[in-house]
Design a protein around this motif. Structure first.
Motif, PDB file in Angstrom:
ATOM      1  N   GLU A   1      -7.521  21.559 -34.977  1.00 19.43           N
ATOM      2  CA  GLU A   1      -6.284  21.896 -35.680  1.00 19.43           C
ATOM      3  C   GLU A   1      -5.088  21.772 -34.720  1.00 19.43           C
ATOM      4  O   GLU A   1      -5.233  22.026 -33.518  1.00 19.43           O
ATOM      5  CB  GLU A   1      -6.374  23.323 -36.230  1.00 19.43           C
ATOM      6  N   GLY A   2      -3.947  21.387 -35.258  1.00 21.37           N
ATOM      7  CA  GLY A   2      -2.759  21.230 -34.410  1.00 21.37           C
ATOM      8  C   GLY A   2      -2.443  19.774 -34.138  1.00 21.37           C
ATOM      9  O   GLY A   2      -1.358  19.435 -33.679  1.00 21.37           O
ATOM     10  N   GLY A   3      -3.420  18.884 -34.409  1.00 21.34           N
ATOM     11  CA  GLY A   3      -3.189  17.463 -34.177  1.00 21.34           C
ATOM     12  C   GLY A   3      -2.733  16.757 -35.449  1.00 21.34           C
ATOM     13  O   GLY A   3      -2.800  17.318 -36.547  1.00 21.34           O
ATOM     14  N   LEU A   4      -2.259  15.531 -35.277  1.00 24.72           N
ATOM     15  CA  LEU A   4      -1.851  14.719 -36.429  1.00 24.72           C
ATOM     16  C   LEU A   4      -2.940  13.674 -36.658  1.00 24.72           C
ATOM     17  O   LEU A   4      -3.239  12.883 -35.764  1.00 24.72           O
ATOM     18  CB  LEU A   4      -0.506  14.062 -36.116  1.00 24.72           C
ATOM     19  N   TYR A   5      -3.552  13.710 -37.850  1.00 22.27           N
ATOM     20  CA  TYR A   5      -4.604  12.753 -38.208  1.00 22.27           C
ATOM     21  C   TYR A   5      -4.232  12.173 -39.561  1.00 22.27           C
ATOM     22  O   TYR A   5      -4.326  12.871 -40.577  1.00 22.27           O
ATOM     23  CB  TYR A   5      -5.982  13.434 -38.275  1.00 22.27           C
TER      24      TYR A   5
ATOM     25  N   ALA B   1       6.047   2.114 -34.388  1.00 26.09           N
ATOM     26  CA  ALA B   1       6.526   3.176 -35.303  1.00 26.09           C
ATOM     27  C   ALA B   1       6.265   4.548 -34.671  1.00 26.09           C
ATOM     28  O   ALA B   1       7.135   5.425 -34.687  1.00 26.09           O
ATOM     29  CB  ALA B   1       5.816   3.070 -36.655  1.00 26.09           C
ATOM     30  N   CYS B   2       5.080   4.728 -34.094  1.00 25.43           N
ATOM     31  CA  CYS B   2       4.757   6.022 -33.449  1.00 25.43           C
ATOM     32  C   CYS B   2       5.669   6.259 -32.250  1.00 25.43           C
ATOM     33  O   CYS B   2       6.167   7.372 -32.038  1.00 25.43           O
ATOM     34  CB  CYS B   2       3.299   6.054 -32.982  1.00 25.43           C
ATOM     35  N   ALA B   3       5.903   5.214 -31.459  1.00 21.11           N
ATOM     36  CA  ALA B   3       6.745   5.357 -30.265  1.00 21.11           C
ATOM     37  C   ALA B   3       8.154   5.785 -30.664  1.00 21.11           C
ATOM     38  O   ALA B   3       8.723   6.720 -30.084  1.00 21.11           O
ATOM     39  CB  ALA B   3       6.779   4.042 -29.482  1.00 21.11           C
ATOM     40  N   ASP B   4       8.720   5.130 -31.681  1.00 25.89           N
ATOM     41  CA  ASP B   4      10.065   5.493 -32.158  1.00 25.89           C
ATOM     42  C   ASP B   4      10.077   6.919 -32.700  1.00 25.89           C
ATOM     43  O   ASP B   4      10.989   7.706 -32.415  1.00 25.89           O
ATOM     44  CB  ASP B   4      10.505   4.563 -33.303  1.00 25.89           C
ATOM     45  N   ALA B   5       9.060   7.257 -33.494  1.00 28.99           N
ATOM     46  CA  ALA B   5       9.026   8.571 -34.159  1.00 28.99           C
ATOM     47  C   ALA B   5       8.850   9.701 -33.145  1.00 28.99           C
ATOM     48  O   ALA B   5       9.464  10.766 -33.280  1.00 28.99           O
ATOM     49  CB  ALA B   5       7.899   8.601 -35.187  1.00 28.99           C
ATOM     50  N   ILE B   6       8.053   9.476 -32.124  1.00 33.72           N
ATOM     51  CA  ILE B   6       7.853  10.511 -31.088  1.00 33.72           C
ATOM     52  C   ILE B   6       9.169  10.722 -30.324  1.00 33.72           C
ATOM     53  O   ILE B   6       9.569  11.841 -30.027  1.00 33.72           O
ATOM     54  CB  ILE B   6       6.687  10.123 -30.142  1.00 33.72           C
ATOM     55  N   LYS B   7       9.859   9.612 -30.043  1.00 33.85           N
ATOM     56  CA  LYS B   7      11.155   9.712 -29.352  1.00 33.85           C
ATOM     57  C   LYS B   7      12.158  10.485 -30.228  1.00 33.85           C
ATOM     58  O   LYS B   7      12.863  11.380 -29.744  1.00 33.85           O
ATOM     59  CB  LYS B   7      11.657   8.292 -29.048  1.00 33.85           C
ATOM     60  N   LEU B   8      12.187  10.149 -31.523  1.00 29.35           N
ATOM     61  CA  LEU B   8      13.160  10.779 -32.435  1.00 29.35           C
ATOM     62  C   LEU B   8      12.899  12.272 -32.641  1.00 29.35           C
ATOM     63  O   LEU B   8      13.823  13.064 -32.710  1.00 29.35           O
ATOM     64  CB  LEU B   8      13.089  10.095 -33.808  1.00 29.35           C
ATOM     65  N   THR B   9      11.614  12.652 -32.750  1.00 27.39           N
ATOM     66  CA  THR B   9      11.338  14.052 -33.118  1.00 27.39           C
ATOM     67  C   THR B   9      11.029  14.936 -31.912  1.00 27.39           C
ATOM     68  O   THR B   9      11.290  16.137 -31.961  1.00 27.39           O
ATOM     69  CB  THR B   9      10.168  14.159 -34.126  1.00 27.39           C
ATOM     70  N   ALA B  10      10.487  14.354 -30.838  1.00 21.93           N
ATOM     71  CA  ALA B  10      10.120  15.189 -29.684  1.00 21.93           C
ATOM     72  C   ALA B  10      10.925  14.830 -28.435  1.00 21.93           C
ATOM     73  O   ALA B  10      10.825  15.524 -27.414  1.00 21.93           O
ATOM     74  CB  ALA B  10       8.622  15.058 -29.395  1.00 21.93           C
TER      75      ALA B  10
ATOM     76  N   GLY C   1      -3.912   8.893 -34.779  1.00 26.60           N
ATOM     77  CA  GLY C   1      -4.232  10.229 -34.265  1.00 26.60           C
ATOM     78  C   GLY C   1      -3.306  10.547 -33.099  1.00 26.60           C
ATOM     79  O   GLY C   1      -3.178   9.736 -32.173  1.00 26.60           O
ATOM     80  N   ILE C   2      -2.612  11.686 -33.172  1.00 25.02           N
ATOM     81  CA  ILE C   2      -1.727  12.086 -32.062  1.00 25.02           C
ATOM     82  C   ILE C   2      -1.993  13.553 -31.727  1.00 25.02           C
ATOM     83  O   ILE C   2      -2.099  14.396 -32.630  1.00 25.02           O
ATOM     84  CB  ILE C   2      -0.225  11.895 -32.410  1.00 25.02           C
TER      85      ILE C   2
ATOM     86  N   LEU D   1       1.801  16.610 -27.164  1.00 20.68           N
ATOM     87  CA  LEU D   1       3.266  16.700 -27.192  1.00 20.68           C
ATOM     88  C   LEU D   1       3.741  18.098 -26.821  1.00 20.68           C
ATOM     89  O   LEU D   1       4.738  18.254 -26.113  1.00 20.68           O
ATOM     90  CB  LEU D   1       3.795  16.295 -28.575  1.00 20.68           C
ATOM     91  N   ILE D   2       3.025  19.140 -27.265  1.00 20.91           N
ATOM     92  CA  ILE D   2       3.448  20.512 -26.950  1.00 20.91           C
ATOM     93  C   ILE D   2       3.374  20.767 -25.442  1.00 20.91           C
ATOM     94  O   ILE D   2       4.248  21.420 -24.867  1.00 20.91           O
ATOM     95  CB  ILE D   2       2.641  21.565 -27.758  1.00 20.91           C
TER      96      ILE D   2
END
Ligand code: BTN
Length: 258
Positions: free
Chosen positions: A68-72, A95-104, A144-145, A164-165
């Motif tokens: 739990e806590g991961g993105l699947y 897409a993941c690289a952009d989204a991780i930069k934008l949100t985290a 999966g992230i 990420l956390i």
């Protein structure tokens, strides 16, 4: 905690994520997606999310450990089969690289061809599986992230795990991240259907793969060492070895020395 309303509030897509299947637990979101396709109930853009997976699948038959806590998630798309069909993993990666930069606010790297890496540690990965009929390919792109889980181990001997956390020091909004992945995925998927050049260019920016040393086996069975010169518009590695340029079609017998 996953929340469908919050994901939907942040979606700017016209197709990806219009139908969301949120599961507390499943074997694998990719298997869920494949079952949906095989029962003829799948629609373009379907998004399957699981809070935990009991049989998460990675590349090369690795297990994807899924607490739990991961993105699947798995995204279903349909595309024409063409010489650059395999670029869908590139689409998901950028897409993941952009989204991780934008949100985290975190800059990640992409490694050949499906690894999401932060400072040498594995943060996530992509597993694309396709069913082909006639000239159409129905694609399941599994992502999966490691987001809000700590002290993870991977089943992968190449890397240690990162989340990420742990990198940012604070909890990440997983609903925002999921929505942003869908937003960026749709944008790049549309681009990919027009031209693959931009996708490859963007992937190269995130991967720093050019000029790396590579060991590979030629179609004639010759073991060679070379340097990665580029990636062509079909997503194949172009490698210079012994003053010749080789196109690597299957990367089964290749080792890139990062
Ligand atoms: C890898 O790096 O080896 C790819 C990992 C892909 C894992 C994701 S988690 C969601 C989807 N469902 C799966 O069973 N696998 C992918």
């Amino acid at each position: 905690m996953f929340n469908i309303d919050e994901i939907k509030e942040n979606l700017k897509t016209s197709q990806i994520g219009k139908r969301i299947f949120l599961l507390d637990n499943t074997d694998s979101t990719n298997l869920e997606a494949l079952r949906l396709i095989n029962s003829s109930k799948a629609k373009f853009g379907d998004l399957i999310i699981a809070k935990t997976q009991t049989a998460g699948k990675g590349q090369q038959n690795n297990i994807w450990i899924s607490p739990e806590g991961g993105l699947y998630i798995s995204i279903i798309t349909v595309s024409k089969i063409c010489e650059f069909s395999n670029l869908i993993t590139f689409v998901a990666g950028i897409a993941c690289a952009d989204a991780i930069k934008l949100t985290a606010g975190i800059n990640i790297n992409l490694k050949w061809v499906n690894d999401i890496i932060y400072k040498g540690n594995k943060l996530g990965g992509i597993l694309t599986q396709s069913i082909t009929r006639a000239n159409l390919s129905t694609n399941v792109t599994g992502i999966g992230i490691n987001v809000n889980s700590k002290n993870l181990n991977t089943d992968n001997t190449k890397y240690n795990a990162a989340s990420l956390i742990e990198i940012s020091g604070s909890k990440i909004n997983i609903n925002l991240l999921t929505a942003e992945i869908c937003n960026c995925f749709e944008k790049y998927f549309e681009l990919y259907q027009l031209t693959s050049n931009e996708i490859v260019k963007k992937w190269l920016e995130y991967s720093n793969i050019k000029d790396l040393k590579i060991n590979f086996i030629t179609q004639e069975g010759l073991k060679l060492s070379g340097i990665v010169e580029n990636i062509d518009t079909s997503g194949h590695l172009l490698v210079k070895a012994d003053n010749k340029l080789y196109k690597i079609i299957s990367t089964q017998n290749t080792e890139i020395l990062y």
